[in-house]
Write a protein that holds these residues in place. Structure first.
Motif: not given
Length: 443
Positions: A46-47, A49-50, A53-54, A71
């Motif tokens: 998740p980290g 991925f975030a 995403a940014r 995801d």
């Protein structure tokens, strides 16, 4: 407006690559007037991925670029709805072949093929997360430049957009089905250390992917050429050739397909290097035109491979690659002899006949693979150190690896048979469920 899918599968941090492929998408939209669906299939934690995403969503994009950053949960939901709608047999197995828990180079690209169909894209253009673009006069050199000049056009019409033509005139009415190039930089397979340690062992190991009946000279030529791409020469200017492209001249980090990916998927084998190269051989053996250009991508290695865990995982993928070649060398030979008969009267691959060829190959005597494991064991023990440790750890896994190699081919045949209904269902399935509808489409 013509729609294309520019895709990047990743399971590692690659923010710089995402930014760069976004620039390639912008280049395609601005210079060719296409609608680019930038598809990032992201299996990262998740980290990471975030962070991706940014970069993917916050970077300004020109009109004509649409970003999809998915995801695994989003991908799985889409696949379930497609599989349900397609009504294929063994739906749970089909989902596992499309989105396995282990690394699969073929499966991640198959997901891109299916999602591209859902998005209405007529071609798929694939890049890799452990690569970057070359630069000329301060500007990145984007492969999509050549891909969009030729892909999907009748070969006779594409001839005016290339530097040279080396295509049999009888094939001029066929569509340009694949446009690609290779890479420069580090070897595509992380085995340079073996060559530094012992050149003879390097030859013994790399030659394991050759057909067993080849002569020593043929095997040595293959070893000299293998995994080196276009070498290290920097890009200085464009050159492209309309031809039936030699699979040894292109790489999956720098490839695009039109049409053929909607007829035949890639092998979904897990933990197997090279499992995503099948379509290159199919396009070649069916004598479908392509374009080979020289906008090579720069290949590099990430630090994860240098860890003990990364080393063991990578070497396992390398071993499984050799075991897969028992079947693929046979298939490539049969496909080459079949030639035009691989295609129907509409110049489409006869997927059903191909599935039969693939399934027939599972009946091959696996003694050749037993010999491969024996030779690899001896070579790695000669190297010593962590290679000898890996060889020792491989001993109790031999039977399972032999079985997996055969099962991977059986699964590939099954997926080929299911591919047409999956593609048909994909074209009528939204990437995201409609508001108010259940996530899993019951139809």
């Amino acid at each position: 407006m013509r729609r294309i899918c520019l895709t990047l599968p990743t399971n590692r941090e690659c923010g710089a690559t995402i930014a760069a492929i976004g620039d390639e998408a912008a280049y395609a939209a601005e210079h060719f007037g296409v609608e680019v669906h930038l598809l990032i299939l992201d299996s990262c934690e998740p980290g990471v991925f975030a962070g991706h995403a940014r970069i993917a969503h916050d970077t300004p994009r020109p009109p004509g670029v649409v970003v999809h950053h998915l995801d695994e949960a989003h991908q799985r939901d889409f696949l379930r709805r497609v599989i349900d709608r397609a009504g294929v047999t063994k739906p749970d197995l089909m989902l596992d072949l499309m989105l396995p828990s282990a690394v699969s180079y073929g499966a991640c690209t198959n997901r891109a093929f299916l999602i591209a169909a859902a998005l209405g894209c007529e071609s798929v253009h694939r890049r890799d997360s452990d690569s970057r673009y070359q630069v000329l006069d301060g500007a990145p050199v984007f492969p999509v430049h050549h891909e969009l000049r030729s892909l999907g056009r009748r070969a006779a019409d594409a001839a005016d957009g290339v530097s040279d033509t080396a295509l049999d005139p009888r094939l001029a009415h066929r569509p340009v089905t694949m446009v690609g190039s290779s890479f420069v930089g580090e070897l595509s397979v992380d085995i340079a250390e073996i060559e530094r340690l012992d050149r003879d062992v390097y030859y013994d190991v790399v030659s394991l992917w050759a057909p067993v009946e080849w002569s020593g000279e043929q095997k040595r030529d293959l070893v000299d050429e293998s995994f080196r791409g276009a070498g290290t020469e920097a890009f200085t200017g464009d050159h492209s050739t309309l031809t039936v492209v030699d699979p040894m001249r292109v790489d999956m980090c720098n490839i695009s397909f039109h049409g053929v990916h909607e007829r035949v998927p890639l092998p979904p084998a897990t933990d197997t290097i090279g499992s995503d190269y099948f379509l290159m051989h199919l396009v070649h053996d069916a004598a479908l035109p392509g374009v080979l250009h020289n906008r090579n991508i720069v290949n590099y290695y990430t630090g994860e491979r240098r860890t003990d865990q990364g080393f063991a995982a990578y070497q396992t993928r390398f071993v499984k690659f050799f075991l897969s070649m028992l079947y693929f060398n046979h298939l490539y030979d049969v496909m080459a002899r079949t030639g035009d008969a691989l295609l129907d009267d509409r110049l489409r691959v006869r997927a059903g006949a191909l599935a039969e060829l693939v399934r027939d190959s599972t009946r091959l005597d696996r003694s050749g693979n037993i010999d491969r494991l024996d030779r690899l064991d001896a070579a790695y023990r000669r190297l010593g150190g962590r290679y000898a440790e890996f060889a020792e750890a491989l001993v109790p896994r031999r039977e399972r690896l032999l079985d997996e190699a055969r099962q991977d081919i059986e699964d590939f045949a099954l997926l080929i048979e299911a591919w047409e209904p999956l593609m048909d269902a994909g074209r009528t399935t939204h990437l995201t469920p409609a508001p108010g509808r259940p996530a899993r489409d019951p139809r």
